[in-house]
Design a protein around this motif. Structure first.
Motif, PDB file in Angstrom:
ATOM      1  N   UNK A 231     -16.652  18.325 -35.662  1.00 43.78           N
ATOM      2  CA  UNK A 231     -15.189  18.352 -35.561  1.00 43.78           C
ATOM      3  C   UNK A 231     -14.755  19.496 -34.657  1.00 43.78           C
ATOM      4  N   UNK A 232     -15.418  20.651 -34.825  1.00 49.11           N
ATOM      5  CA  UNK A 232     -15.062  21.773 -33.965  1.00 49.11           C
ATOM      6  C   UNK A 232     -15.356  21.451 -32.508  1.00 49.11           C
ATOM      7  N   UNK A 233     -16.495  20.773 -32.295  1.00 45.72           N
ATOM      8  CA  UNK A 233     -16.822  20.367 -30.924  1.00 45.72           C
ATOM      9  C   UNK A 233     -15.761  19.416 -30.381  1.00 45.72           C
ATOM     10  N   UNK A 234     -15.322  18.492 -31.251  1.00 40.70           N
ATOM     11  CA  UNK A 234     -14.289  17.534 -30.832  1.00 40.70           C
ATOM     12  C   UNK A 234     -13.013  18.273 -30.438  1.00 40.70           C
ATOM     13  N   UNK A 235     -12.700  19.277 -31.245  1.00 41.45           N
ATOM     14  CA  UNK A 235     -11.526  20.083 -30.960  1.00 41.45           C
ATOM     15  C   UNK A 235     -11.657  20.720 -29.576  1.00 41.45           C
ATOM     16  N   UNK A 236     -12.824  21.280 -29.334  1.00 36.84           N
ATOM     17  CA  UNK A 236     -13.047  21.955 -28.051  1.00 36.84           C
ATOM     18  C   UNK A 236     -13.024  20.934 -26.916  1.00 36.84           C
ATOM     19  N   UNK A 237     -13.682  19.779 -27.167  1.00 38.81           N
ATOM     20  CA  UNK A 237     -13.745  18.755 -26.126  1.00 38.81           C
ATOM     21  C   UNK A 237     -12.353  18.236 -25.795  1.00 38.81           C
ATOM     22  N   UNK A 240     -10.553  20.890 -23.814  1.00 37.41           N
ATOM     23  CA  UNK A 240     -10.956  21.063 -22.425  1.00 37.41           C
ATOM     24  C   UNK A 240     -10.745  19.776 -21.630  1.00 37.41           C
ATOM     25  N   UNK A 241     -10.847  18.628 -22.327  1.00 42.80           N
ATOM     26  CA  UNK A 241     -10.561  17.362 -21.638  1.00 42.80           C
ATOM     27  C   UNK A 241      -9.108  17.374 -21.168  1.00 42.80           C
ATOM     28  N   UNK A 242      -8.236  17.853 -22.081  1.00 42.35           N
ATOM     29  CA  UNK A 242      -6.819  17.936 -21.728  1.00 42.35           C
ATOM     30  C   UNK A 242      -6.643  18.836 -20.520  1.00 42.35           C
ATOM     31  N   UNK A 243      -7.299  19.975 -20.600  1.00 44.14           N
ATOM     32  CA  UNK A 243      -7.168  20.937 -19.517  1.00 44.14           C
ATOM     33  C   UNK A 243      -7.672  20.334 -18.215  1.00 44.14           C
ATOM     34  N   UNK A 244      -8.855  19.708 -18.303  1.00 42.93           N
ATOM     35  CA  UNK A 244      -9.487  19.197 -17.082  1.00 42.93           C
ATOM     36  C   UNK A 244      -8.733  18.015 -16.495  1.00 42.93           C
ATOM     37  N   UNK A 294      -6.834  14.018 -32.397  1.00 40.74           N
ATOM     38  CA  UNK A 294      -6.647  15.190 -33.250  1.00 40.74           C
ATOM     39  C   UNK A 294      -6.225  14.794 -34.658  1.00 40.74           C
ATOM     40  N   UNK A 295      -5.289  13.833 -34.738  1.00 35.92           N
ATOM     41  CA  UNK A 295      -4.827  13.419 -36.073  1.00 35.92           C
ATOM     42  C   UNK A 295      -5.974  12.806 -36.859  1.00 35.92           C
ATOM     43  N   UNK A 296      -6.800  11.986 -36.181  1.00 33.12           N
ATOM     44  CA  UNK A 296      -7.929  11.349 -36.884  1.00 33.12           C
ATOM     45  C   UNK A 296      -8.935  12.387 -37.342  1.00 33.12           C
ATOM     46  N   UNK A 297      -9.017  13.499 -36.621  1.00 34.18           N
ATOM     47  CA  UNK A 297      -9.956  14.560 -37.016  1.00 34.18           C
ATOM     48  C   UNK A 297      -9.349  15.443 -38.096  1.00 34.18           C
TER      49      UNK A 297
END
Lengths: 451, 228
Positions: A231-237, A240-244, A294-297
């Motif tokens: 989940x933490x990885x998903x948060x980070x992904x 960063x996906x948003x950023x990228x 995010x909501x699903x996580x």
């Protein structure tokens, strides 16, 4: 502990039955051993007496034996004896039986029989052996085993008493053991539900004993640690996906804006206008997809608050009412009282999405009704229209991420609207259902109280 | 005196875009491309507004903000971020930011928000009971609106919308700002929801008068005030 919850009841019953079976078995075995042993003892006594008497006969014939029998029967030890000497023709020579019992063979090793002894007022149970002596006379030797029978009866009563005493004891032990087991299981279950509600850092308490519960807890904890990492990885992904992705889209719109300012060419301006609409759509899709992820996580639960549902629905009604009216649709918010713990922003957005969907896709709709039902543990918010509705077969597609009912994709929208609504419902431990409003579509979002 | 803005942004294209626009709008702009330099520049407190990217090399935007606030530097800060959910926004705002703008954004949005902050930085808003703009008068106590000598009947929501617009006179106010200011919502409501509200208000306060007060700014939002 809920006594009737089936697994617990079964466990109590199993432990109880096992204990009863064990105790009962041991008692029965002991009783039988004792009864058999006393029977053997009687048999030995009878055999000994018979041997003695044969020895007397060998020394002094029938007469000496008869004297011995009579004297033996007179002594105290003779009280429980049965002795009978008959001549070859069946005549009684000595003994305490009136005649040779017809059911007893002339020679028998051991036989149990009910007989009247001479002078007795009732039949007694006897164990007897019979032998033919040299010279043709017959000797019957026996012993009353009535006391053995009584002993067996007493031991049976003791057995039943002990058994009855065991029953409540076994119940208590079974309940106590089940309780102990349940406590260990509850530790694991509580952890699992806490994690399901979003407390990802929760772990099963271990007592370090290394037993199977501890090993189970250990395994569950390892699994939870893995989930937390993911989940933490998903948060980070997602971050960063948003950023990228937002970076390039932002540069795209920035460049477009500059280009638009730099030219007066109507053709180029129109083209750039269309591109910027697409860029905006792309950005909306990206933002919505991220929100869903995010909501699903379960991200956002820490922003739940006690919300006045009436005020929230009123705000939404106010916000969307005029736009609906411009399309010839009346937006009605059914009066409602109550508070609920929820994420105001996300729930408002979800309801807004459903209303927006109804305004754009429900052909023929003239009325959209927003209503809420509050029960102790759940809040159901429904948005119903009286438009064309969605066929039962198409409802699953409508809920699928990026699922669109319009195959040519003419109507604007990325097909993420309802997925976001469903994700918001999941964030609140709830669900989303599409139903028939006859005519029209009825979208029901159910939110549940946490914990 | 032209206002001084500090832009802290590591993405060169974004920084160029913002700086170019701000210079064209007449601002005096300094820039930094990492958090450490940004903090160093901002710490002298001479800027009117700081535009701060959230994800920065060396020192994260929220850390820069926290350090500034810890050093009692109260310069208004507007955070730019690719993290756009309501929760990210709240984290930014509770971290001491004065506004929060999600990337990608149109420049007009940034400019509108920046103007509002720069103004506020100068003169803290007094408690007002009456807002006046040209011949339009809004009485906050009596909850009454008059245009010239005529009383305008407004719904409570329209009153709130007008109050919000009148509190930001002669500034570009974007649709997002309206949604935030009037409803406290930060999501995209879809279609033309806000436009419908504004055009209804416009019908009530501007229809029949020579000089409109509520203008639409193409590609950006609205502006309230006399024609310039």
């Amino acid at each position: 502990m809920r006594l009737l919850s089936s697994a617990t009841a079964r466990l109590v019953a199993l432990i109880f039955v096992l204990q009863i079976a064990m105790t009962g078995g041991v008692l029965l075995l002991a009783r039988n051993a004792i009864v058999q042993q006393s029977a053997r003892d009687r048999q030995e006594i009878v055999a000994e007496v018979a041997n003695d008497l044969r020895a007397w006969h060998a020394r002094g014939g029938d007469a000496a034996l008869a004297t011995e029998i009579t004297s033996r029967l007179d002594t105290l030890r003779g009280e429980n004896l049965v002795l009978l000497l008959t001549a070859a023709d069946g005549r009684v020579i000595a003994g305490n039986l009136a005649a040779w019992p017809p059911v007893v063979a002339r020679t028998t090793n051991w036989q149990t029989i009910d007989l009247f002894r001479t002078g007795a007022d009732r039949a007694e149970r006897l164990g007897i052996s019979a032998t033919t002596l040299p010279g043709g006379s017959h000797l019957l030797t026996g012993h009353v085993i009535e006391s053995d029978v009584r002993y067996a009866q007493v031991s049976q009563r003791v057995l039943i008493a002990a058994f009855l005493f065991t029953v409540p004891l076994a119940l208590i032990v079974a309940a106590a053991m089940t309780r102990a087991i349940n406590r260990r299981v509850a530790g694991i279950a509580d952890t699992a539900s806490a994690v399901a509600e979003g407390d990802l850092a929760r772990r099963v308490p271990l007592d370090g004993s290394g037993d199977s519960f501890d090993r189970l807890g250990d395994g569950v904890n390892a699994m939870l640690a893995r989930i937390q990492t993911l989940v933490e990885e998903l948060r980070i992904v997602t971050g960063s996906l948003a950023h990228d992705l937002r970076g390039p889209i932002f540069r795209l719109t920035a460049t477009l804006e500059e280009a638009r300012n730099a030219t007066d060419d109507p053709v180029a301006t129109a083209a750039m206008e269309r591109v910027s609409v697409e860029a905006a759509a792309l950005q909306t899709m990206l933002a919505t997809a991220m929100q869903i992820a995010q909501a699903e996580a379960g991200i956002g639960r820490d922003r739940f608050g006690d919300v006045d549902v009436a005020a929230m629905l009123g705000d939404i009604g106010e916000l969307y009412g005029p736009a609906a009216e411009d399309r010839g649709i009346t937006l009605v918010v059914t009066p409602f009282e109550g508070h609920f713990r929820l994420h105001r922003e996300l729930v408002s957005q979800a309801i807004g999405n459903v209303i927006d969907n109804a305004m754009r896709h429900a052909a023929g709709a003239t009325r959209i009704t927003v209503s809420a039902i509050l029960s102790e543990a759940a809040l159901t918010i429904s948005v119903a229209d009286n438009g064309v509705g969605i066929a039962v077969a198409d409802r699953a597609t409508a809920l699928r991420r990026f699922g669109r009912l319009d195959p040519s994709r003419h109507a604007p929208g990325a097909g993420l609207g309802l997925s976001l609504v469903e994700a918001v419902a999941h964030l609140h431990d709830g669900n989303l259902a599409l139903g028939d409003n006859a005519p029209g579509l009825r979208v029901e979002m159910t939110l549940r109280t946490q914990g | 005196m032209s206002r001084k803005i500090l832009v802290v942004e590591d993405d060169r294209t974004t920084a160029d875009y913002i700086v170019k626009g701000l210079v064209e709008a007449g601002y005096n702009v300094d820039r930094a491309d990492n958090g450490r330099d940004g903090f160093f520049l901002a710490s002298d407190g001479s800027y009117d507004v700081v535009v701060l990217d959230r994800m920065l090399p060396q020192l994260d935007g929220l850390a820069v903000l926290a350090a500034l606030r810890a050093a009692s530097i109260e310069t208004p800060v507007i955070i730019l971020s690719a993290l756009g959910t309501a929760d990210d926004r709240i984290t930014g705002l509770t971290g001491g930011a004065d506004d929060y703008l999600v990337k990608p954004f149109v420049f007009a949005e940034l400019l509108a928000r920046l103007q509002r902050l720069a103004r506020r930085g100068n003169a803290p808003a007094a408690v007002e009971t009456r807002l006046v703009c040209a011949d339009l008068e809004l009485d906050l106590l009596a909850r009454r609106v008059k245009r010239g000598s005529m009383t305008v009947a407004l719904q409570p929501l329209e009153f709130r919308l007008l109050e919000f617009l009148m509190r930001h006179p002669d500034q570009v106010v974007t649709r997002t700002m309206v949604l935030e200011g009037v409803w406290d919502y930060h999501f995209d409501p879809g279609t033309n929801i806000i436009d419908v509200h504004v055009s209804r208000l416009r019908r009530k306060i501007d229809a029949g008068f020579d000089k409109p007060l509520l203008h639409t700014v193409r590609g950006a939002g609205y502006r309230f005030g006399p024609e310039v």
